[in-house]
Design an enzyme around this catalytic site. Structure first.
Site, mmCIF file in Angstrom:
data_model
loop_
_atom_site.group_PDB
_atom_site.id
_atom_site.type_symbol
_atom_site.label_atom_id
_atom_site.label_comp_id
_atom_site.label_asym_id
_atom_site.label_seq_id
_atom_site.Cartn_x
_atom_site.Cartn_y
_atom_site.Cartn_z
ATOM 1 N N CYS A 38 0.841 -1.198 0.000
ATOM 2 C CA CYS A 38 0.000 0.000 0.000
ATOM 3 C C CYS A 38 0.879 1.253 0.000
ATOM 4 C CB CYS A 38 -0.986 -0.044 1.176
ATOM 5 S SG CYS A 38 -2.312 1.169 1.002
ATOM 6 N N GLU A 73 -2.353 -9.038 3.565
ATOM 7 C CA GLU A 73 -2.576 -9.517 4.949
ATOM 8 C C GLU A 73 -4.029 -9.372 5.374
ATOM 9 O OE1 GLU A 73 -0.721 -7.037 4.044
ATOM 10 O OE2 GLU A 73 -1.611 -5.257 4.962
ATOM 11 N N HIS A 117 -3.844 -4.986 0.119
ATOM 12 C CA HIS A 117 -3.379 -5.484 1.421
ATOM 13 C C HIS A 117 -3.494 -7.007 1.456
ATOM 14 C CE1 HIS A 117 -2.826 -1.734 3.679
ATOM 15 N NE2 HIS A 117 -3.762 -1.266 2.874
#
Lengths: 256, 206
Positions: B80, B188, B186
């Site tokens: 990001c 994660e 993202h």
């Protein structure tokens, strides 16, 4: 294009999840917070929202512990709100693993805090939670729906956007917990008035209501009663919507 | 060992939790010797470009990152804002120099009717060229990942672009050069696709 989002939204009180009707009527229990979040992660929910209804003067450490444990169990974005009155409180929640925080009362009582939170943590992190009563002519309420303000939802949404909030969680108190359908008129009007995404909340009764909200131009819906008290799950809902041609993620769960 | 760079922005816990799930023991660090010991470097980030770059400079992390990533050739992942910092220039809150590892500029997403900004939610990532960290995903339907951003990277060299996504306009979803990979999404926060992404990142060049 970005997929339409289906977001389970749950309320936390005294260590467990709870659900009311129109904010204050008919309290029902909704299960353990961390295992519920985990189940919705496994269902492949798009995001998760948890709001703390504990009294403002209560010790925050138990709730922070829940958020921390939750962040170890789920690998989707989650938004946390309730009783946030300072930059430190936001910092604590983000450090515990929250991705976004919602501010509600502060939008009216402390706009400076909202602007400062946007400056420190970024727009993408700060969600304006706007509760209102009175369909069709809305009146924004704060303090958990107890205190009236002079603003309409449309005015408050514009103010929140001007403060820099990156998303709006728009909740119709009159529809909350009723499963009678979303207030599409306000949802549509607010989304047309702001550039940031609006999450429509309050009244979802099932797949038809989600579809109607998405067709009205809303990018996301929040759902609680339907998930807590019916046999609907994000997988079923998405499968229905996907086959009806709505641009949601396909209906499989996460394999975590 | 994997070093998650801690420079005071963003949610590093979710990156840590993901690597922990995969059986690794990452360190969240701003200590140059720990970064020098690492096999993989992750530059996370949520927040604003100018502040983030200011923090990297104030914490004197720029030098050690250049040594380890450009000098030693360690696999480096920018996420990001961490991806955007790889660019030469950012334009969020004034024009700021980035790390300059990728010949690119960071600009605000263009307004378009019916398009919400920030771009928030799950979106399809379309590969534009092969890359070991994205090759295990099917081409059709393209995998979806979670996004939240208002700025995007504009690359000077199209060969650096690994994947793109559409939100009103088409923008760079993943960028790579040699041992450097940046993703605007993202991983994660992207459930099973994210797990697969991190698994393949950790296998890359090791």
């Amino acid at each position: 294009m970005v997929k339409r989002r289906i977001i389970p939204k749950f309320l936390y009180q005294n260590g467990c999840l709870v659900k009311y009707v129109r904010f204050h009527e008919t309290r029902r229990l909704g299960g353990a917070p961390v295992s519920t979040a985990r189940i919705y992660n496994d269902y492949g929910a798009d995001e998760f929202i948890i709001l703390d209804l504990s009294p403002p003067d209560e010790d925050r450490s138990a709730f922070l512990g829940v958020i921390e444990e939750m962040s170890r169990e789920i690998f989707m974005p989650f938004t946390v709100g309730g009783n946030i009155r300072s930059i430190d409180a936001i910092y604590d929640l983000l450090r515990a693993g929250a991705d976004k925080v919602t501010l509600n009362t502060a939008l009216v009582t402390d706009p400076g805090l909202v602007a400062e939170a946007v400056r420190v943590f970024g727009s993408q992190c700060i969600v304006a939670s706007i509760d209102y009563t009175g369909v069709p002519s809305g009146r924004v309420m704060v303090e958990g729906g107890r205190t009236a303000t002079p603003w309409t939802p449309l005015e408050m949404a514009r103010r929140a956007e001007a403060m820099g909030c990156g998303e709006i969680l728009l909740t119709a108190i009159d529809r909350d917990g009723t499963r009678l359908g979303f207030d599409l008129e306000h949802g549509r009007a607010v989304q047309e008035a702001v550039r940031v995404p609006v999450v429509l909340s309050g009244g979802c009764g099932g797949y038809q209501d989600c579809r109607a909200a998405f067709e009205a131009g809303l990018p996301a819906v929040a759902i609680s009663s339907v998930f807590l008290f019916t046999d609907q799950s994000p997988i079923k809902l998405r499968t229905h919507l996907f086959s009806a041609g709505v641009d949601v993620r396909p209906g499989h769960g996460s394999r975590i | 060992m994997i070093a998650i760079i801690d420079y005071g922005v963003g949610n590093v816990r979710s990156v840590f939790n993901m690597l922990d799930l995969l059986g690794h023991r990452p360190v969240v660090t701003r200590d140059p010797s720990a970064i020098a010991d690492a096999s993989h470097i992750i530059l996370p980030g949520v927040g604003a470009f100018a502040e983030a770059m200011g923090n990297l400079e104030r914490l004197e992390l720029k030098g050690v990152l250049e040594r380890e990533v450009l000098g030693q050739g360690k696999p480096c992942l920018g996420i990001c804002l961490g991806m955007q910092l790889l660019a030469r220039t950012g334009t969020e809150r004034g024009v700021t120099s980035g790390l300059g590892w990728i010949d690119a500029r960071v600009e605000r997403l263009a307004d378009a009717p019916g398009i919400q900004i920030p771009h928030m939610g799950w979106n399809a990532v379309e590969r534009r060229r092969p890359h070991p960290v994205l090759d295990s995903f099917p081409a059709a339907p393209p995998p979806t990942f979670y996004y939240v951003h208002s700025y995007h990277m504009v690359c000077a060299d199209p060969a650096d672009v690994v994947a793109t996504t559409r939100h009103g306009v088409e923008f760079v979803a993943a960028v790579a050069r040699d041992n450097i990979l940046g993703v605007q999404f993202h991983p994660e926060k992207s459930q099973d696709n994210g797990i697969r992404f991190y698994r393949d990142f950790l296998r890359w060049r090791s």
